[in-house]
Design a protein around this motif. Structure first.
Motif, PDB file in Angstrom:
ATOM      1  N   MET A 179       0.848  -1.186   0.000  1.00 51.24           N
ATOM      2  CA  MET A 179       0.000   0.000   0.000  1.00 51.24           C
ATOM      3  C   MET A 179       0.882   1.234   0.000  1.00 51.24           C
ATOM      4  O   MET A 179       1.099   1.860   1.030  1.00 51.24           O
ATOM      5  N   SER A 200     -10.236   0.491   6.217  1.00 49.93           N
ATOM      6  CA  SER A 200     -10.137  -0.329   7.435  1.00 49.93           C
ATOM      7  C   SER A 200      -9.904   0.473   8.729  1.00 49.93           C
ATOM      8  O   SER A 200     -10.345   0.025   9.795  1.00 49.93           O
ATOM      9  N   GLN A 203     -12.658   0.644  11.134  1.00 50.46           N
ATOM     10  CA  GLN A 203     -12.929  -0.483  12.053  1.00 50.46           C
ATOM     11  C   GLN A 203     -12.479  -0.088  13.450  1.00 50.46           C
ATOM     12  O   GLN A 203     -13.203  -0.277  14.434  1.00 50.46           O
ATOM     13  N   PHE A 280      -5.054  -8.219   9.668  1.00 41.68           N
ATOM     14  CA  PHE A 280      -6.124  -7.925  10.636  1.00 41.68           C
ATOM     15  C   PHE A 280      -7.254  -8.948  10.607  1.00 41.68           C
ATOM     16  O   PHE A 280      -8.284  -8.759  11.267  1.00 41.68           O
ATOM     17  N   GLY A 312     -11.547  -8.842  -0.428  1.00 40.52           N
ATOM     18  CA  GLY A 312     -10.876  -9.504   0.681  1.00 40.52           C
ATOM     19  C   GLY A 312     -11.742  -9.463   1.927  1.00 40.52           C
ATOM     20  O   GLY A 312     -12.525  -8.546   2.124  1.00 40.52           O
ATOM     21  N   GLY A 337     -13.474  -5.838   2.862  1.00 40.85           N
ATOM     22  CA  GLY A 337     -13.181  -4.548   2.241  1.00 40.85           C
ATOM     23  C   GLY A 337     -13.192  -4.702   0.737  1.00 40.85           C
ATOM     24  O   GLY A 337     -12.444  -5.521   0.189  1.00 40.85           O
TER      25      GLY A 337
HETATM   26  N1  DAH Z   1      -8.098  -3.213   3.650  1.00 45.78           N
HETATM   27  C1  DAH Z   1      -7.820  -4.233   2.643  1.00 45.78           C
HETATM   28  C2  DAH Z   1      -7.202  -3.591   1.420  1.00 45.78           C
HETATM   29  O1  DAH Z   1      -7.402  -2.446   1.195  1.00 45.78           O
HETATM   30  C3  DAH Z   1      -9.097  -4.917   2.210  1.00 45.78           C
HETATM   31  C4  DAH Z   1      -9.653  -5.772   3.284  1.00 45.78           C
HETATM   32  C5  DAH Z   1      -9.370  -7.118   3.357  1.00 45.78           C
HETATM   33  C6  DAH Z   1     -10.464  -5.231   4.256  1.00 45.78           C
HETATM   34  C7  DAH Z   1      -9.857  -7.931   4.311  1.00 45.78           C
HETATM   35  C8  DAH Z   1     -10.981  -6.034   5.264  1.00 45.78           C
HETATM   36  C9  DAH Z   1     -10.663  -7.396   5.267  1.00 45.78           C
HETATM   37  O2  DAH Z   1     -11.771  -5.577   6.204  1.00 45.78           O
HETATM   38  O3  DAH Z   1     -11.165  -8.193   6.240  1.00 45.78           O
HETATM   39  O4  DAH Z   1      -6.528  -4.253   0.693  1.00 45.78           O
END
Ligand code: DAH
Length: 368
Positions: A179, A200, A203, A280, A312, A337
């Motif tokens: 990222m 995220s 959360q 996470f 994901g 997400g």
């Molecule tokens: N935050 C992750 C991304 O941007 C995507 C993601 C994956 C969010 C798994 C989640 C999760 O809440 O459980 O690549």
């Protein structure tokens, strides 16, 4: 016979109109004369209107002045009451009719709308429409709302703690490399700030602020240092989901995901969970849907695999509960997400993500 245009030049005595009936008849004649003059007035001709007004209301030589001089003044006291009353009525009628005619003349020809053809069709102002991304977000929100999720939003500028650490991504964790992050340039010594790379962090904010049960989705814009191409943009959108309660198992997770996929892509769509990794969630999964192009047989859309990668997800890693003060022995939950552009592209068969941001009406018009 008396010339109708001239009776006001003569006295009632000369006209032989002494009785109230005869007087009324003469007034009726005068009034009819005015009426025909008014009816013959060309619409929109202010000059003709002015002439008509002067002929009737002109102080020196108007018909009404003449009637006052020739009919009223020489009349006997009894006649005066009749003549006076009739004259007042006639005057009120003439004045009112002229007012109306003036307004009509102005509207038709000499007023502020002069030169406009009011019978032409108006200029059509095209109504705006919802952007395809907004339409997709609305649909995603509708589906999750229908099963008890509420919608919350959060800041696009974050601290590394919320974007990474509290999500179990410590410094030097390889997940940070995937990222590429925009950092806000700040005076030396200020605490670090960044543009969130995913939704995220909400959360963490949400769990800090409320106790379970939690059932939220978080739509919003996220940023990554990616070079623009047909599948990448430095700013795009995600929807985060989080559900935490005392009795949420992998079963609820799977059921929710399958319900969502069928609502969004059609009741015949099948869902597949593929093992994956996110810091996470544990276990983590990639959610795939059977290809809408070939129903799983294999085609160009799914690159012959029969499946399309959607988003994901996973069960919230107990380590995350530690950061927000939740009791990991009592509570469990799942998170997901998804990229909104990705969902929209799939839904509408769009092959270039840049189209969402160019505001080309030839593109936008297709989503009315
Ligand atoms: N935050 C992750 C991304 O941007 C995507 C993601 C994956 C969010 C798994 C989640 C999760 O809440 O459980 O690549």
């Amino acid at each position: 016979m008396t010339d109708a245009t001239a009776i006001h030049e003569q006295t009632l005595a000369v006209l032989g109109a002494g009785s109230p009936e005869a007087i009324s008849a003469r007034f009726a004649e005068i009034r009819a004369h005015f009426e025909s003059g008014a009816a013959g007035l060309p619409a929109g001709d202010l000059g003709a209107w002015t002439a008509l007004r002067n002929a009737w209301l002109g102080r020196a030589s108007g018909v009404l002045t003449a009637i006052g001089d020739n009919w009223l003044k020489p009349a006997t006291p009894e006649q005066k009451r009749v003549v006076g009353k009739a004259l007042n009525e006639l005057k009120a009628h003439v004045e009112q009719t002229l007012e109306t005619l003036k307004a009509r003349a102005e509207a038709a020809g000499a007023g502020p709308l002069s030169g406009m053809d009011l019978s032409l069709p108006g200029v059509r102002r095209t109504l705006g429409t919802r952007h395809p991304l907004r339409q997709t977000l609305d649909e995603l929100e509708r589906i999750f709302r229908s099963i008890g999720f509420s919608v919350v939003e959060g800041p696009e500028i974050e601290t590394p703690y919320y974007n990474f650490e509290a999500l179990n991504i410590p410094e030097h964790h390889p997940a940070r490399d995937t990222m590429d992050t925009f950092y806000v340039s700040l005076p030396k010594g200020s605490p670090e700030l960044l543009l969130r790379t995913h939704t995220s962090p909400m959360q963490i904010h949400t769990m800090e602020q409320q106790k379970p049960p939690v059932r939220i989705i978080v739509p919003g814009r996220v940023y990554r240092r990616d070079n623009p191409d047909s599948t990448h943009s430095f700013a795009f959108h995600q929807i985060e989901g989080l559900a935490v309660d005392t009795d949420i198992t992998f079963c609820e997770f799977k059921g929710t995901v399958e319900y969502f996929v069928r609502e969004f892509l059609g009741q015949k769509t099948r869902t597949r969970l593929r093992p994956s990794y996110f810091p996470f969630t544990e276990p983590s999964a990639e959610v795939d849907a059977s290809c809408f192009g070939c129903d799983g047989a294999g085609c160009r859309i799914c690159k012959q695999t029969g499946w399309i990668e959607l988003f994901g997800a996973g069960m919230v890693d107990p380590a995350v509960y530690g950061f927000v003060g939740y009791d990991a022995k009592r509570f469990s939950g799942f998170a997901f997400g998804m990229g909104v552009e990705r969902m929209a592209m799939m839904r509408y068969g769009i092959t270039d993500i840049q189209l969402f941001y160019q505001n080309d009406v030839r593109f936008l018009r297709q989503f009315e």
